[in-house]
Design a protein around this motif. Structure first.
Motif, mmCIF file in Angstrom:
data_model
loop_
_atom_site.group_PDB
_atom_site.id
_atom_site.type_symbol
_atom_site.label_atom_id
_atom_site.label_comp_id
_atom_site.label_asym_id
_atom_site.label_seq_id
_atom_site.Cartn_x
_atom_site.Cartn_y
_atom_site.Cartn_z
ATOM 1 N N PRO A 94 0.811 -1.227 0.000
ATOM 2 C CA PRO A 94 0.000 0.000 0.000
ATOM 3 C C PRO A 94 0.841 1.273 0.000
ATOM 4 O O PRO A 94 0.497 2.257 -0.661
ATOM 5 C CB PRO A 94 -0.823 -0.129 1.282
ATOM 6 C CG PRO A 94 -0.870 -1.591 1.565
ATOM 7 C CD PRO A 94 0.464 -2.113 1.131
ATOM 8 N N VAL A 95 1.942 1.251 0.742
ATOM 9 C CA VAL A 95 2.806 2.432 0.814
ATOM 10 C C VAL A 95 3.530 2.632 -0.519
ATOM 11 O O VAL A 95 3.671 3.764 -1.006
ATOM 12 C CB VAL A 95 3.819 2.302 1.968
ATOM 13 C CG1 VAL A 95 4.613 3.597 2.126
ATOM 14 C CG2 VAL A 95 3.110 1.959 3.268
ATOM 15 N N PHE A 96 3.980 1.534 -1.109
ATOM 16 C CA PHE A 96 4.639 1.621 -2.417
ATOM 17 C C PHE A 96 3.698 2.204 -3.463
ATOM 18 O O PHE A 96 4.076 3.094 -4.235
ATOM 19 C CB PHE A 96 5.118 0.229 -2.838
ATOM 20 C CG PHE A 96 5.639 0.171 -4.242
ATOM 21 C CD1 PHE A 96 6.834 0.778 -4.588
ATOM 22 C CD2 PHE A 96 4.924 -0.499 -5.224
ATOM 23 C CE1 PHE A 96 7.315 0.729 -5.892
ATOM 24 C CE2 PHE A 96 5.393 -0.559 -6.529
ATOM 25 C CZ PHE A 96 6.595 0.063 -6.870
ATOM 26 N N PRO A 165 9.028 -9.155 -0.403
ATOM 27 C CA PRO A 165 9.083 -8.481 -1.692
ATOM 28 C C PRO A 165 10.464 -7.927 -1.975
ATOM 29 O O PRO A 165 11.212 -7.589 -1.057
ATOM 30 C CB PRO A 165 8.095 -7.323 -1.512
ATOM 31 C CG PRO A 165 8.246 -6.966 -0.050
ATOM 32 C CD PRO A 165 8.459 -8.283 0.652
ATOM 33 N N THR A 166 10.791 -7.825 -3.254
ATOM 34 C CA THR A 166 11.972 -7.093 -3.687
ATOM 35 C C THR A 166 11.516 -6.096 -4.747
ATOM 36 O O THR A 166 10.935 -6.485 -5.755
ATOM 37 C CB THR A 166 13.049 -8.024 -4.261
ATOM 38 O OG1 THR A 166 13.596 -8.840 -3.216
ATOM 39 C CG2 THR A 166 14.194 -7.217 -4.883
ATOM 40 N N TYR A 167 11.761 -4.829 -4.476
ATOM 41 C CA TYR A 167 11.451 -3.755 -5.422
ATOM 42 C C TYR A 167 12.772 -3.311 -6.042
ATOM 43 O O TYR A 167 13.711 -2.946 -5.324
ATOM 44 C CB TYR A 167 10.805 -2.572 -4.711
ATOM 45 C CG TYR A 167 9.509 -2.900 -3.986
ATOM 46 C CD1 TYR A 167 8.269 -2.724 -4.611
ATOM 47 C CD2 TYR A 167 9.518 -3.367 -2.671
ATOM 48 C CE1 TYR A 167 7.077 -3.004 -3.946
ATOM 49 C CE2 TYR A 167 8.336 -3.654 -1.997
ATOM 50 C CZ TYR A 167 7.127 -3.464 -2.637
ATOM 51 O OH TYR A 167 5.950 -3.755 -1.976
ATOM 52 N N VAL A 168 12.857 -3.356 -7.355
ATOM 53 C CA VAL A 168 14.101 -3.047 -8.054
ATOM 54 C C VAL A 168 13.896 -1.811 -8.922
ATOM 55 O O VAL A 168 12.956 -1.745 -9.721
ATOM 56 C CB VAL A 168 14.555 -4.227 -8.930
ATOM 57 C CG1 VAL A 168 15.947 -3.971 -9.493
ATOM 58 C CG2 VAL A 168 14.541 -5.540 -8.132
ATOM 59 N N ASP A 177 18.868 1.222 -7.352
ATOM 60 C CA ASP A 177 18.456 1.078 -5.954
ATOM 61 C C ASP A 177 17.560 -0.146 -5.835
ATOM 62 O O ASP A 177 17.097 -0.704 -6.840
ATOM 63 C CB ASP A 177 17.711 2.312 -5.455
ATOM 64 C CG ASP A 177 18.027 2.613 -3.994
ATOM 65 O OD1 ASP A 177 18.280 1.652 -3.234
ATOM 66 O OD2 ASP A 177 18.022 3.804 -3.609
ATOM 67 N N ILE A 178 17.332 -0.549 -4.601
ATOM 68 C CA ILE A 178 16.528 -1.744 -4.346
ATOM 69 C C ILE A 178 15.920 -1.624 -2.955
ATOM 70 O O ILE A 178 16.474 -0.942 -2.075
ATOM 71 C CB ILE A 178 17.420 -3.013 -4.467
ATOM 72 C CG1 ILE A 178 16.565 -4.260 -4.695
ATOM 73 C CG2 ILE A 178 18.329 -3.161 -3.278
ATOM 74 C CD1 ILE A 178 17.392 -5.447 -5.155
ATOM 75 N N GLN A 179 14.786 -2.242 -2.768
ATOM 76 C CA GLN A 179 14.157 -2.307 -1.443
ATOM 77 C C GLN A 179 13.679 -3.727 -1.213
ATOM 78 O O GLN A 179 12.868 -4.250 -1.980
ATOM 79 C CB GLN A 179 12.982 -1.332 -1.330
ATOM 80 C CG GLN A 179 12.194 -1.430 -0.036
ATOM 81 C CD GLN A 179 12.999 -1.033 1.193
ATOM 82 O OE1 GLN A 179 13.876 -0.176 1.102
ATOM 83 N NE2 GLN A 179 12.722 -1.645 2.330
ATOM 84 N N VAL A 180 14.213 -4.350 -0.186
ATOM 85 C CA VAL A 180 13.823 -5.711 0.166
ATOM 86 C C VAL A 180 13.040 -5.672 1.472
ATOM 87 O O VAL A 180 13.495 -5.090 2.458
ATOM 88 C CB VAL A 180 15.049 -6.635 0.315
ATOM 89 C CG1 VAL A 180 14.599 -8.053 0.676
ATOM 90 C CG2 VAL A 180 15.877 -6.647 -0.964
ATOM 91 N N SER A 181 11.872 -6.260 1.471
ATOM 92 C CA SER A 181 11.016 -6.338 2.654
ATOM 93 C C SER A 181 10.614 -4.946 3.129
ATOM 94 O O SER A 181 10.480 -4.023 2.323
ATOM 95 C CB SER A 181 11.712 -7.129 3.767
ATOM 96 O OG SER A 181 10.805 -7.443 4.790
ATOM 97 N N SER A 182 10.447 -4.800 4.434
ATOM 98 C CA SER A 182 9.959 -3.549 5.004
ATOM 99 C C SER A 182 11.065 -2.879 5.809
ATOM 100 O O SER A 182 12.249 -3.188 5.633
ATOM 101 C CB SER A 182 8.737 -3.832 5.883
ATOM 102 O OG SER A 182 8.105 -2.651 6.294
#
Length: 219
Positions: A94-96, A165-168, A177-182
Motif C-alpha cells: 500500500p505504501v509503495f 518483496p523485492t522492489y528493483v 536502488d533496491i528495497q527488500v522487505s519492510s
C-alpha cells in the motif's frame, strides 16, 4: 403479417437474452483481484492475511521473464518481485502504491516467480541445494548480482536469493536502488504501520523511484 411480427419479436427476445462477451480484465484489475482475494482469509498457519484495498487503476503490469531480463540489461523501469500470500508484500505494497501515485508511475513490472526459486539447506557443514530453480531464476540471480540478498543460514555470502518483496529500480539497464522487505523497525508484517513508519517507508520509496527517474512512458 402478425406471424412475421411474432417471429421478429421472438428473435429480438432471444438476441436480448444472449450474454455479451465480457472484456478481458486489465492487468491492474487482475492484480487487485489476486491480492484482495485473500482479505479475511488465513494462511496455512492460521494467521490472518493483512487486508488490502488496491485501486483499480494501479500501475501493476504482469511482466514476462523476457521483459524483466530486458529491463535489467538495457531498459528503465521498476520491478516488483512478489506474490499475494507474502505477508511482507502485503505490508509494504500500500505504501509503495501510494508513492507511485504521487510520483506518477504508470507502470510497475510485476513478476511472481516464487515457485521458480531454488531451495538450499545447510547440511553437515555445507550448503546443499534441495530443490533446483528454473533457468530463468538463475539468470535473474546472475543479472542482479550483488543487489540480491544473501541466502539466510548458508554461511556463504556468495550464495544469493531473491526474497519477497523485492522492489528493483532500474535506469538504462543498471540497477540504481533496491528495497527488500519492510523497515527494520517493523517486526510483525500483519500489524498496521505506525504513522512514523508509514512516512519513513513512503519517503524511502519516493527517493528510490526518483533515483530511477521513473517518468517516461515505460515506467
Amino acid at each position: 403479417m402478425k406471424k412475421f411480427l411474432l417471429i421478429g419479436a421472438v428473435l429480438l427476445l432471444i438476441a436480448g437474452c444472449v450474454e455479451k462477451p465480457q472484456p478481458e480484465p486489465t492487468d491492474a484489475q487482475k492484480f487487485k483481484e489476486a491480492y484482495e482475494a485473500l482479505n479475511g482469509q488465513e494462511n496455512s498457519s492460521g494467521q490472518p492475511h493483512k487486508t488490502l484495498e488496491i485501486a483499480e487503476d494501479n500501475p501493476m503490469y504482469y511482466a514476462t521473464q523476457e521483459e524483466i531480463e530486458n529491463i535489467l540489461t538495457s531498459d528503465t523501469g521498476i520491478i516488483f518481485f512478489g506474490f499475494p500470500e507474502c505477508p511482507w508484500c502485503r505490508n509494504t505494497l500500500p505504501v509503495f502504491l501510494e508513492a507511485c501515485e504521487q510520483e506518477i508511475v504508470t507502470r510497475v513490472y510485476y513478476f511472481n516467480n516464487v515457485e521458480e526459486r531454488n531451495t538450499m539447506e545447510w547440511q553437515d557443514g555445507k550448503a546443499v541445494e534441495t530443490k533446483q530453480g528454473s533457468d530463468g531464476y538463475y539468470r535473474l540471480l546472475e543479472l542482479m548480482g550483488e543487489w540480491t540478498s544473501v541466502y539466510d543460514g548458508m554461511e556463504d555470502e556468495s550464495i544469493r536469493r531473491i526474497y519477497f518483496p523485492t522492489y528493483v529500480f532500474v535506469k538504462d539497464g543498471k540497477i540504481v536502488d533496491i528495497q527488500v522487505s519492510s523497515l527494520d523497525s517493523v517486526e510483525d508484517p500483519r500489524a498496521d504501520l505506525t504513522e512514523q513508519q508509514h512516512q519513513e517507508l513512503f519517503d524511502l520509496f519516493v527517493e528510490k523511484i526518483r533515483s530511477a527517474k521513473a517518468c517516461d512512458d515505460k515506467c
